[in-house]
Design a protein around this motif. Structure first.
Motif, PDB file in Angstrom:
ATOM      1  N   ASP A 241     -76.662 -28.446  11.044  1.00 30.66           N
ATOM      2  CA  ASP A 241     -76.870 -27.051  10.658  1.00 30.66           C
ATOM      3  C   ASP A 241     -76.069 -26.077  11.507  1.00 30.66           C
ATOM      4  OD1 ASP A 241     -78.324 -27.521  12.905  1.00 30.66           O
ATOM      5  OD2 ASP A 241     -80.069 -26.337  12.297  1.00 30.66           O
ATOM      6  N   GLN A 242     -75.262 -26.568  12.473  1.00 33.77           N
ATOM      7  CA  GLN A 242     -74.444 -25.672  13.283  1.00 33.77           C
ATOM      8  C   GLN A 242     -73.004 -25.731  12.813  1.00 33.77           C
ATOM      9  OE1 GLN A 242     -76.399 -26.344  17.390  1.00 33.77           O
ATOM     10  NE2 GLN A 242     -74.531 -25.163  17.793  1.00 33.77           N
ATOM     11  N   HIS A 243     -72.430 -24.539  12.595  1.00 34.57           N
ATOM     12  CA  HIS A 243     -71.088 -24.427  12.043  1.00 34.57           C
ATOM     13  C   HIS A 243     -70.059 -25.188  12.883  1.00 34.57           C
ATOM     14  CE1 HIS A 243     -67.940 -22.631   9.663  1.00 34.57           C
ATOM     15  NE2 HIS A 243     -67.326 -22.216  10.759  1.00 34.57           N
ATOM     16  N   ASN A 244     -70.124 -25.048  14.218  1.00 31.18           N
ATOM     17  CA  ASN A 244     -69.124 -25.714  15.060  1.00 31.18           C
ATOM     18  C   ASN A 244     -69.183 -27.235  14.921  1.00 31.18           C
ATOM     19  OD1 ASN A 244     -71.607 -25.523  16.327  1.00 31.18           O
ATOM     20  ND2 ASN A 244     -70.785 -25.122  18.378  1.00 31.18           N
ATOM     21  N   HIS A 245     -70.402 -27.747  14.749  1.00 35.34           N
ATOM     22  CA  HIS A 245     -70.530 -29.205  14.610  1.00 35.34           C
ATOM     23  C   HIS A 245     -70.079 -29.681  13.231  1.00 35.34           C
ATOM     24  CE1 HIS A 245     -72.529 -29.826  18.488  1.00 35.34           C
ATOM     25  NE2 HIS A 245     -72.939 -28.588  18.280  1.00 35.34           N
ATOM     26  N   GLN A 246     -70.276 -28.843  12.229  1.00 36.81           N
ATOM     27  CA  GLN A 246     -69.745 -29.159  10.892  1.00 36.81           C
ATOM     28  C   GLN A 246     -68.225 -29.297  10.956  1.00 36.81           C
ATOM     29  OE1 GLN A 246     -71.129 -25.731   8.743  1.00 36.81           O
ATOM     30  NE2 GLN A 246     -73.295 -26.309   8.916  1.00 36.81           N
ATOM     31  N   GLU A 247     -67.578 -28.376  11.686  1.00 36.40           N
ATOM     32  CA  GLU A 247     -66.119 -28.382  11.779  1.00 36.40           C
ATOM     33  C   GLU A 247     -65.604 -29.599  12.557  1.00 36.40           C
ATOM     34  OE1 GLU A 247     -63.806 -25.045  11.416  1.00 36.40           O
ATOM     35  OE2 GLU A 247     -65.009 -25.394   9.627  1.00 36.40           O
ATOM     36  N   ARG A 248     -66.272 -29.925  13.671  1.00 34.92           N
ATOM     37  CA  ARG A 248     -65.864 -31.105  14.449  1.00 34.92           C
ATOM     38  C   ARG A 248     -65.949 -32.352  13.593  1.00 34.92           C
ATOM     39  NH1 ARG A 248     -69.477 -29.433  19.772  1.00 34.92           N
ATOM     40  NH2 ARG A 248     -68.380 -27.441  20.036  1.00 34.92           N
ATOM     41  N   THR A 249     -67.036 -32.433  12.833  1.00 35.53           N
ATOM     42  CA  THR A 249     -67.249 -33.576  11.950  1.00 35.53           C
ATOM     43  C   THR A 249     -66.145 -33.648  10.894  1.00 35.53           C
ATOM     44  OG1 THR A 249     -69.625 -33.428  12.300  1.00 35.53           O
ATOM     45  CG2 THR A 249     -68.907 -34.642  10.351  1.00 35.53           C
ATOM     46  N   ALA A 250     -65.796 -32.477  10.303  1.00 31.04           N
ATOM     47  CA  ALA A 250     -64.757 -32.450   9.267  1.00 31.04           C
ATOM     48  C   ALA A 250     -63.395 -32.838   9.839  1.00 31.04           C
ATOM     49  CB  ALA A 250     -64.690 -31.060   8.633  1.00 31.04           C
ATOM     50  N   GLY A 251     -63.043 -32.316  11.010  1.00 34.80           N
ATOM     51  CA  GLY A 251     -61.754 -32.638  11.636  1.00 34.80           C
ATOM     52  C   GLY A 251     -61.643 -34.118  11.937  1.00 34.80           C
ATOM     53  N   PHE A 252     -62.740 -34.687  12.452  1.00 32.55           N
ATOM     54  CA  PHE A 252     -62.765 -36.117  12.767  1.00 32.55           C
ATOM     55  C   PHE A 252     -62.630 -36.938  11.490  1.00 32.55           C
ATOM     56  CE2 PHE A 252     -64.790 -40.152  13.838  1.00 32.55           C
ATOM     57  CZ  PHE A 252     -64.312 -40.427  15.110  1.00 32.55           C
ATOM     58  N   THR A 253     -63.454 -36.593  10.503  1.00 34.31           N
ATOM     59  CA  THR A 253     -63.499 -37.335   9.243  1.00 34.31           C
ATOM     60  C   THR A 253     -62.155 -37.294   8.518  1.00 34.31           C
ATOM     61  OG1 THR A 253     -65.812 -36.676   9.070  1.00 34.31           O
ATOM     62  CG2 THR A 253     -64.798 -37.538   7.080  1.00 34.31           C
ATOM     63  N   ASP A 254     -61.579 -36.089   8.366  1.00 38.67           N
ATOM     64  CA  ASP A 254     -60.304 -35.940   7.649  1.00 38.67           C
ATOM     65  C   ASP A 254     -59.189 -36.719   8.341  1.00 38.67           C
ATOM     66  OD1 ASP A 254     -61.656 -34.294   5.961  1.00 38.67           O
ATOM     67  OD2 ASP A 254     -60.634 -32.435   6.534  1.00 38.67           O
ATOM     68  N   THR A 255     -59.165 -36.645   9.668  1.00 38.37           N
ATOM     69  CA  THR A 255     -58.080 -37.300  10.405  1.00 38.37           C
ATOM     70  C   THR A 255     -58.158 -38.811  10.276  1.00 38.37           C
ATOM     71  OG1 THR A 255     -58.088 -35.447  11.935  1.00 38.37           O
ATOM     72  CG2 THR A 255     -56.926 -37.423  12.651  1.00 38.37           C
ATOM     73  N   ILE A 256     -59.372 -39.358  10.386  1.00 37.38           N
ATOM     74  CA  ILE A 256     -59.553 -40.806  10.198  1.00 37.38           C
ATOM     75  C   ILE A 256     -59.100 -41.200   8.792  1.00 37.38           C
ATOM     76  CG2 ILE A 256     -61.286 -42.661   9.955  1.00 37.38           C
ATOM     77  CD1 ILE A 256     -60.998 -41.891  12.858  1.00 37.38           C
ATOM     78  N   ARG A 257     -59.538 -40.444   7.796  1.00 33.32           N
ATOM     79  CA  ARG A 257     -59.247 -40.778   6.408  1.00 33.32           C
ATOM     80  C   ARG A 257     -57.740 -40.698   6.117  1.00 33.32           C
ATOM     81  NH1 ARG A 257     -61.734 -36.698   3.376  1.00 33.32           N
ATOM     82  NH2 ARG A 257     -63.778 -37.632   3.745  1.00 33.32           N
ATOM     83  N   GLU A 258     -57.097 -39.638   6.648  1.00 34.18           N
ATOM     84  CA  GLU A 258     -55.690 -39.412   6.309  1.00 34.18           C
ATOM     85  C   GLU A 258     -54.708 -40.242   7.130  1.00 34.18           C
ATOM     86  OE1 GLU A 258     -55.098 -35.152   6.499  1.00 34.18           O
ATOM     87  OE2 GLU A 258     -56.806 -34.867   5.134  1.00 34.18           O
ATOM     88  N   HIS A 259     -55.062 -40.532   8.388  1.00 36.63           N
ATOM     89  CA  HIS A 259     -54.054 -41.134   9.270  1.00 36.63           C
ATOM     90  C   HIS A 259     -54.355 -42.555   9.722  1.00 36.63           C
ATOM     91  CE1 HIS A 259     -51.832 -37.390   9.484  1.00 36.63           C
ATOM     92  NE2 HIS A 259     -52.976 -36.758   9.687  1.00 36.63           N
ATOM     93  N   TYR A 260     -55.577 -43.024   9.544  1.00 40.29           N
ATOM     94  CA  TYR A 260     -55.923 -44.346  10.069  1.00 40.29           C
ATOM     95  C   TYR A 260     -56.588 -45.197   8.989  1.00 40.29           C
ATOM     96  CZ  TYR A 260     -54.889 -41.802  14.312  1.00 40.29           C
ATOM     97  OH  TYR A 260     -54.263 -41.031  15.250  1.00 40.29           O
ATOM     98  N   PRO A 261     -55.764 -45.804   8.114  1.00 39.90           N
ATOM     99  CA  PRO A 261     -56.296 -46.549   6.967  1.00 39.90           C
ATOM    100  C   PRO A 261     -57.144 -47.766   7.365  1.00 39.90           C
ATOM    101  CG  PRO A 261     -53.895 -46.832   7.190  1.00 39.90           C
ATOM    102  CD  PRO A 261     -54.291 -45.754   8.123  1.00 39.90           C
ATOM    103  N   ALA A 262     -56.935 -48.296   8.591  1.00 38.87           N
ATOM    104  CA  ALA A 262     -57.716 -49.474   9.000  1.00 38.87           C
ATOM    105  C   ALA A 262     -59.036 -49.082   9.659  1.00 38.87           C
ATOM    106  CB  ALA A 262     -56.884 -50.350   9.938  1.00 38.87           C
ATOM    107  N   MET A 263     -59.294 -47.758   9.767  1.00 36.42           N
ATOM    108  CA  MET A 263     -60.577 -47.308  10.316  1.00 36.42           C
ATOM    109  C   MET A 263     -61.445 -46.809   9.163  1.00 36.42           C
ATOM    110  SD  MET A 263     -59.260 -45.214  13.680  1.00 36.42           S
ATOM    111  CE  MET A 263     -60.843 -45.040  14.513  1.00 36.42           C
ATOM    112  N   LYS A 264     -62.771 -46.971   9.338  1.00 38.60           N
ATOM    113  CA  LYS A 264     -63.663 -46.539   8.277  1.00 38.60           C
ATOM    114  C   LYS A 264     -64.885 -45.818   8.861  1.00 38.60           C
ATOM    115  CE  LYS A 264     -66.123 -48.070   4.203  1.00 38.60           C
ATOM    116  NZ  LYS A 264     -66.983 -49.129   3.680  1.00 38.60           N
TER     117      LYS A 264
END
Lengths: 338, 338
Positions: B175-198
């Motif tokens: 429910d905290q905006h800053n934590h939503q953003e950290r989660t999104a940055g982490f998630t997007d980067t894993i998805r876009e740049h590290y295909p062997a990570m899930k």
């Protein structure tokens, strides 16, 4: 007895005068120790740009000067006359030789200035970059428009103006980092959010009115049904407006133009409808907060020249987004220089 | 004659004392007119947080106090004791009633505080938000970590630590905006740049050590081959470290942990290897530059309370990215509070 009284009185008087004068002087002795943030007028902070004569820098310089007045320090403004990296490099070398208290620079080229900027930092001069960045340099901070966000905002405005459909084009300056970002923000936003719009051309206007007019004429010839053109800088926007105005009669619906910045000619065109909208940057903020950051860095480095070598977090932000606003006929009057 | 001379002398003496004293006073009369940026000690700037006791705010408060010392103004620190929006709202109401010169607030909830923040702005009190934003509020500026960038940086570090393969999870405070953003940055980067990570799980740790430990235990039970956990806040990181430490012996390779912030317990865990890395925020910058921006806004509003109503660009940046650094055993010693 009277004589003695007189002498006493004189001595007491002199002592009181001395005491008050001392207090008065003490107030001005050490700039870091006084109450209030206050520097030395002998400390000179340099603002350095390219195309030194153009309107765009005036509001940045005003901010830089306002900051210097607030902090009781001096400023100088230098720059290359042309849109030319070698010339700007030479000017920067000359400024470094004078060992100023700090340098705020807008880099004409995102790569070619890096080495000279690093030379300044390594020689102990605080450097911040404003407006047009050099992301691989060792400068301590970047202050400017989030150009990707600004490009995205321009795309949303373009969608408003064109009912979110049709062909659009961009005239830009591809070797400048800020223009690359504006182009990317515009392009990504169109692609992701407006499926009925299509980006058909991106052309180099070289930051020049005539070249941008030529590029726009070529695009208008290639795409006679063009719905809109986004010019990522103001000289280009004026050139595009000329090309579109000259094309009147040749095509049914003229493309909408979104330009960038708020020089008088652009604002006049917005007022008359020759340009539909222009993006206003927080230029005063770039100058003012550059000066304040340089002051802060200078203070730290004056106390300990090695202060940032030891992996310490910097006392200035890495990135300052100085803001963006969309100027249309509705609010254009607020943006003329007063 | 001697008497007359004495009287003259006295008069001259009094006049000189009066003159010097006047000059001395004049230096302090109008804070905006003096050379140097300098306010009134009677002007109180308030820093307002939630969880008022925790270590994390100490460095922000230090920056806020350093700014106040530089500018000769006063500060107060208020906040809710709990991670609770209603409690923080009440504290904010109380602060507004005292009409401070400015408020820098970190919003415990990205939506619930918006109305009260707007009330402060509308009553003429300058408000900036630091660390945890309320993006729909009328606050003049946001100063904080670019949390999306910080999450992306954490993902790159996680890839380093795990040879860029395997299952990873996130413990966060949704429910905290800053934590939503950290989660999104982490998630997007894993998805876009590290295909062997899930990314296999995102769980709510409620900003609480025990709850985060519980969440981590559940994840470890569900995914026994987990390669890494990213905790978006420090209490959570400590809870995760406890869960992973307790799981020793039950699984072959223990997951790597990346945490956030630099409280003593987290730094100790980095030093001992219980946490692999933690993300250091520019907390001092948040406090210092919040104070400087509030000062600037207060000055403008004191001169003209309607100054920002007329579609004028603000004299402070919209967004200040206060910076991020990755702390590992190599550089951990630089981050202990001195």
């Amino acid at each position: 007895m009277k004589k003695l009284g007189l002498v006493y009185l004189l001595l007491i008087g002199i002592f009181v005068v001395y005491l008050l004068n001392y207090r008065l002087q003490a107030n001005n002795v050490d700039p870091w120790e006084t109450a209030g943030l206050r520097g030395n007028l002998e400390d000179t902070y340099v603002m350095l740009t390219f195309q030194i004569g153009i309107d765009y820098w005036k509001s940045v310089l005003k901010g830089f000067e306002d900051g210097a007045e607030d902090l009781n320090v001096s400023v100088e403004y230098h720059g290359s006359t042309q849109h030319n990296a070698n010339e700007q490099m030479t000017v920067l070398e000359q400024v470094i030789a004078k060992k100023p208290a700090g340098i705020a620079i807008s880099a004409v080229n995102s790569k070619l200035l890096t080495e000279t900027i690093n030379k300044a930092v390594e020689s102990g001069i605080p450097v911040v970059i404003f407006d047009s960045g050099a992301p691989d340099s060792k400068a301590y901070s970047f202050l400017g428009t989030d150009n990707y966000k600004a490009g995205a905002e321009a795309a949303r405005k373009m969608a408003d103006l064109t009912d979110a459909k049709g062909e659009v084009a961009i005239i830009t300056t591809p070797d400048q980092h800020n223009h690359q970002e504006r182009t990317a923000g515009f392009t990504d936003t169109i692609r992701e959010h407006y499926p009925a719009m299509k980006l058909v051309a991106i052309k180099d206007g070289r930051g020049d009115q005539l070249a941008s007019r030529g590029a726009a004429e070529q695009i208008l010839a290639d795409y006679p049904r063009l719905a809109g053109i986004f010019a990522t800088e103001s000289k280009g926007g004026i050139g595009v407006a000329e090309a579109v105005s000259a094309a009147k009669g040749n095509s049914a619906a003229l493309p909408k133009i979104i330009s960038f910045d708020t020089d008088k000619e652009t604002l006049d065109l917005v007022k008359k409808g020759g340009i539909s909208a222009t993006m206003a940057q927080g230029t005063w903020n770039m100058g003012y907060w550059s000066l304040l950051e340089l002051f802060q860095l200078h203070r730290d480095l004056a106390a300990d020249p090695a202060v940032y070598k030891n992996n310490k977090l910097l006392p200035v932000p890495g990135m300052v987004d100085t803001g963006i606003d969309v100027v249309t006929p509705v609010n254009v009057d607020n943006y003329y220089a007063k």
